[in-house]
Design an enzyme around this catalytic site. Structure first.
Site, PDB file in Angstrom:
ATOM      1  N   SER A 120       0.784  -1.223   0.033  1.00 46.22           N
ATOM      2  CA  SER A 120      -0.057   0.012  -0.059  1.00 46.22           C
ATOM      3  C   SER A 120       1.018   1.254  -0.028  1.00 46.22           C
ATOM      4  CB  SER A 120      -0.957  -0.146   1.178  1.00 46.22           C
ATOM      5  OG  SER A 120      -0.134  -0.142   2.376  1.00 46.22           O
ATOM      6  N   HIS A 141      -2.079  -2.703  -6.475  1.00 42.42           N
ATOM      7  CA  HIS A 141      -2.637  -2.494  -5.100  1.00 42.42           C
ATOM      8  C   HIS A 141      -4.386  -2.470  -5.191  1.00 42.42           C
ATOM      9  CE1 HIS A 141      -3.168   0.827  -1.945  1.00 42.42           C
ATOM     10  NE2 HIS A 141      -3.209  -0.343  -1.350  1.00 42.42           N
TER      11      HIS A 141
HETATM   12  N1  CAA Z   1     -15.539  -8.820   2.334  1.00 43.52           N
HETATM   13  C1  CAA Z   1     -16.405  -9.171   1.321  1.00 43.52           C
HETATM   14  N2  CAA Z   1     -17.597  -8.576   1.142  1.00 43.52           N
HETATM   15  C2  CAA Z   1     -18.082  -7.595   1.768  1.00 43.52           C
HETATM   16  C3  CAA Z   1     -17.376  -7.412   2.905  1.00 43.52           C
HETATM   17  C4  CAA Z   1     -16.259  -7.883   3.474  1.00 43.52           C
HETATM   18  N3  CAA Z   1     -15.342  -7.765   4.260  1.00 43.52           N
HETATM   19  N4  CAA Z   1     -18.043  -6.366   3.760  1.00 43.52           N
HETATM   20  C5  CAA Z   1     -19.202  -6.025   3.003  1.00 43.52           C
HETATM   21  N5  CAA Z   1     -19.196  -6.728   2.017  1.00 43.52           N
HETATM   22  C6  CAA Z   1     -20.232  -6.792   0.791  1.00 43.52           C
HETATM   23  C7  CAA Z   1     -21.381  -6.995   1.528  1.00 43.52           C
HETATM   24  O1  CAA Z   1     -21.758  -8.536   1.393  1.00 43.52           O
HETATM   25  C8  CAA Z   1     -22.444  -6.251   0.422  1.00 43.52           C
HETATM   26  O2  CAA Z   1     -22.464  -7.163  -0.670  1.00 43.52           O
HETATM   27  P1  CAA Z   1     -23.662  -7.059  -1.648  1.00 43.52           P
HETATM   28  O3  CAA Z   1     -23.853  -5.709  -2.172  1.00 43.52           O
HETATM   29  O4  CAA Z   1     -23.405  -7.920  -3.058  1.00 43.52           O
HETATM   30  O5  CAA Z   1     -25.074  -7.529  -0.761  1.00 43.52           O
HETATM   31  C9  CAA Z   1     -21.660  -4.942   0.132  1.00 43.52           C
HETATM   32  O6  CAA Z   1     -20.305  -5.435   0.387  1.00 43.52           O
HETATM   33  C10 CAA Z   1     -22.165  -4.057   0.882  1.00 43.52           C
HETATM   34  O7  CAA Z   1     -22.190  -4.432   2.289  1.00 43.52           O
HETATM   35  P2  CAA Z   1     -23.198  -4.000   3.404  1.00 43.52           P
HETATM   36  O8  CAA Z   1     -24.480  -3.624   2.863  1.00 43.52           O
HETATM   37  O9  CAA Z   1     -23.030  -4.866   4.693  1.00 43.52           O
HETATM   38  O10 CAA Z   1     -22.318  -2.687   4.013  1.00 43.52           O
HETATM   39  P3  CAA Z   1     -22.020  -1.312   3.278  1.00 43.52           P
HETATM   40  O11 CAA Z   1     -23.001  -1.071   2.375  1.00 43.52           O
HETATM   41  O12 CAA Z   1     -21.744  -0.345   4.489  1.00 43.52           O
HETATM   42  O13 CAA Z   1     -20.618  -1.402   2.507  1.00 43.52           O
HETATM   43  C11 CAA Z   1     -18.305  -1.322   2.571  1.00 43.52           C
HETATM   44  C12 CAA Z   1     -19.583  -1.954   3.235  1.00 43.52           C
HETATM   45  C13 CAA Z   1     -18.299  -1.885   1.195  1.00 43.52           C
HETATM   46  C14 CAA Z   1     -17.139  -1.903   3.037  1.00 43.52           C
HETATM   47  C15 CAA Z   1     -18.463   0.048   2.733  1.00 43.52           C
HETATM   48  O14 CAA Z   1     -18.705   0.398   3.867  1.00 43.52           O
HETATM   49  C16 CAA Z   1     -17.472   0.698   1.947  1.00 43.52           C
HETATM   50  O15 CAA Z   1     -17.174   1.022   0.902  1.00 43.52           O
HETATM   51  N6  CAA Z   1     -16.473   1.571   2.921  1.00 43.52           N
HETATM   52  C17 CAA Z   1     -15.346   1.947   2.578  1.00 43.52           C
HETATM   53  C18 CAA Z   1     -14.291   0.995   2.069  1.00 43.52           C
HETATM   54  C19 CAA Z   1     -12.810   1.733   1.681  1.00 43.52           C
HETATM   55  O16 CAA Z   1     -12.604   2.848   1.763  1.00 43.52           O
HETATM   56  N7  CAA Z   1     -11.973   0.822   1.438  1.00 43.52           N
HETATM   57  C20 CAA Z   1     -10.694   1.204   1.135  1.00 43.52           C
HETATM   58  C21 CAA Z   1      -9.775   1.127   2.463  1.00 43.52           C
HETATM   59  S1  CAA Z   1      -8.327   1.614   2.317  1.00 43.52           S
HETATM   60  C22 CAA Z   1      -7.296  -0.046   1.355  1.00 43.52           C
HETATM   61  O17 CAA Z   1      -7.855  -0.615   1.391  1.00 43.52           O
HETATM   62  C23 CAA Z   1      -6.027   0.684   0.722  1.00 43.52           C
HETATM   63  C24 CAA Z   1      -4.939   0.833   1.719  1.00 43.52           C
HETATM   64  O18 CAA Z   1      -3.740   0.692   1.308  1.00 43.52           O
HETATM   65  C25 CAA Z   1      -5.048   1.159   3.340  1.00 43.52           C
END
Ligand code: CAA
Length: 284
Positions: A120, A141
């Site tokens: 990352s 990434h």
């Molecule tokens: N693994 C797999 N699928 C997941 C999951 C996980 N850990 N968490 C949620 N999901 C899926 C759910 O099953 C659901 O799928 P469907 O739409 O097919 O039903 C979908 O994601 C949406 O989940 P929820 O309805 O339960 O919850 P939500 O709408 O709040 O979404 C989220 C969850 C996708 C995590 C959302 O909150 C989000 O986009 N958060 C921000 C995530 C983000 O910014 N990620 C980047 C982080 S930085 C990084 O990764 C890089 C780094 O170098 C640090």
């Protein structure tokens, strides 16, 4: 270049997610970790995700089993990567560990194998320099959670060839992701933009501007972010956030990237976010 066999090093949150999307795309995948129990945990996570897809009638039970059957697990690096067309490394974010892994890969992989890192923030150019094939080393990434997030930041090291870049770009698309081309600078683009925002939110807590809940509400309701920055920090891991801020601070030498003292304090206390049960919030 034709990719058929994908090797994923690391069965943690990121590695298992990458293995899942590669297997879903039809590739033969081998997933490596240091212990059987880590591999089992990774496979269980993949199984649960696929189970949810079956319940939602996106895939059938048979398709779920076919995807799982395409993933071979092993604790031996030769077995994992010895016949891979591409290796995607997702081990711990530590330069020494990664350098050691890439040195080994360079020795055991066939000449055509592309060596990608899911780092990352560590420099791709520096990782590439420990190998004799820097033109075949690249950053891939993925974002967490890998099965959900559309982006793959594809990072060109100084020596990465156009052919390798094009192959990885196409592979990302085949894995159902949208590749975005980025050059090799500290934090790339994703973490150069995201982490200072998270760090600033932590400063706002530190200075008593508002509670973590209030800060997250502002960003969720005011900016339409799916998660507030402090919830997101807990989700990413506060140790990872600190590590990335240190990389930015060191890499640019600019005080605007100074990690918030409260972030340091939480990490020292072992409050690492969701994975440790406590960060800005507490978790069961
Ligand atoms: N693994 C797999 N699928 C997941 C999951 C996980 N850990 N968490 C949620 N999901 C899926 C759910 O099953 C659901 O799928 P469907 O739409 O097919 O039903 C979908 O994601 C949406 O989940 P929820 O309805 O339960 O919850 P939500 O709408 O709040 O979404 C989220 C969850 C996708 C995590 C959302 O909150 C989000 O986009 N958060 C921000 C995530 C983000 O910014 N990620 C980047 C982080 S930085 C990084 O990764 C890089 C780094 O170098 C640090």
């Amino acid at each position: 270049m034709d990719i058929k066999r994908v090797s994923v090093l690391g069965a943690g949150q990121m590695g298992s997610g990458i293995a899942q999307v590669a297997a879903q795309a039809g590739y033969q995948v081998s997933m490596l970790d240091t212990k059987e129990e880590f591999l089992q945990r990774g496979i269980n996570r993949i199984g649960k995700n696929l189970e949810r897809s079956v319940a939602k009638e996106r895939i059938t039970e048979d398709e779920k089993n076919e995807i799982l059957n395409r993933i071979h697990t092993t604790t031996g690096i030769q077995e994992a990567a010895g016949d891979a067309d591409i290796v995607i490394e997702a081990v711990v974010e530590n330069m020494e560990v990664k350098a050691d892994v890439f040195r080994k890969l360079d020795k055991i992989c066939p000449g055509h194998t592309i060596l990608a890192s899911n780092t990352s923030s560590l420099p791709i150019t520096e990782i590439a320099a420990v190998t004799k094939r820097p033109e075949q080393v690249i950053g891939m990434h993925f974002m967490n959670p890998v099965p959900v997030m559309k982006l793959v930041e594809v990072i060109r090291g100084l020596a990465t060839s156009d052919e390798v870049f094009a192959t990885v770009e196409q592979l990302s698309r085949d894995m159902g992701k949208n590749p975005v081309e980025v050059n090799d600078f500290p934090g790339f683009v994703s973490n150069r933009v995201l982490m200072p925002m998270i760090n600033e939110a932590i400063y706002a807590v530190y200075e008593g501007v508002a509670t973590p809940e209030a800060i997250d509400d502002v960003m969720k309701m005011g900016m339409n972010h799916p998660m507030g920055p402090l919830t997101l920090a807990d989700f990413i891991g506060l140790d990872t956030c600190l590590y990335i801020m240190e990389t930015l601070y060191e890499g640019f030498g600019d005080s605007k990237y100074r990690p918030c003292p409260l972030l340091r304090k939480y990490v020292k206390a072992g409050w690492l976010g969701k994975k440790s049960g406590r960060g800005f919030y507490t978790y069961e």
